[in-house]
Design an enzyme around this catalytic site. Sequence first.
Site: not given
Length: 239
Positions: A12, A14, A56, A59, A134, A136, A192
């Site tokens: 992952d 972020d 997680g 969005r 994401s 991004n 996480d």
Amino acid sequence: MQWDDYDAALFDLDGVLTPTAEVHMRAWERMFTDFLTSRGVSKPYTEADYFAHIDGKPRYEGVAAMLASRDIELPHGSPEDSSSEQTVCGLGNRKNELFTQVLRSEGITAYAGSLALLDHLESRGVAMAVVSSSKNAPEVLAAAGIADRFPVVVDGAVAAQRQLPGKPRPDTYTYAAEQLGVPSSRSVVLEDAISGVQAGAAGDFGLVVGVDRGAGAQALSDQGAEVVVQDLAELIGDR
């Protein structure tokens, strides 16, 4: 753990490789605080809401879950909605605008322990991919200077294009392993977020590692993390 038992590491992004979770959290807080205030909602948005409803998830799913927690109903809208529209997608797009503003103004630096583990795995020939909800992710990887480390990036845009269900379903992680040419059973998932750990536990992966950046070690273990660390440097070496 012994890395000799595995051929791929599926990260992952972020909160695992980069502290972008902090940037996301600030963007979510600003967006939802403004939104709830404008609607006269007395119960404020808190950090606990982020971990309970948003962390997680894709969005728009995060927006919908957060709204449901306050018994607020909005039209779903479409991804093309402007950030000013009072729809699930409109709110999600507003959050994305805020995130991009913070990322571009402040930049991002990968965790030192994560960089150390990437160096270690590269030296051992372990294939690596990023799996992020994401859209991004490519911009974050580039901003952190680690985009060239990952030949495979399965982000929100790829998931949408391939019609892959997001976390907590395992599909995006399974797809990443396939793109690396490594069986899921020889791949390690590093997450996480509770929903990400659930995704790893739901698939046929060799190991699920939880990285405790705030979700809580026990919570990560309860949802399927077989190993829990606070920093990825703890995973260097065969131990």
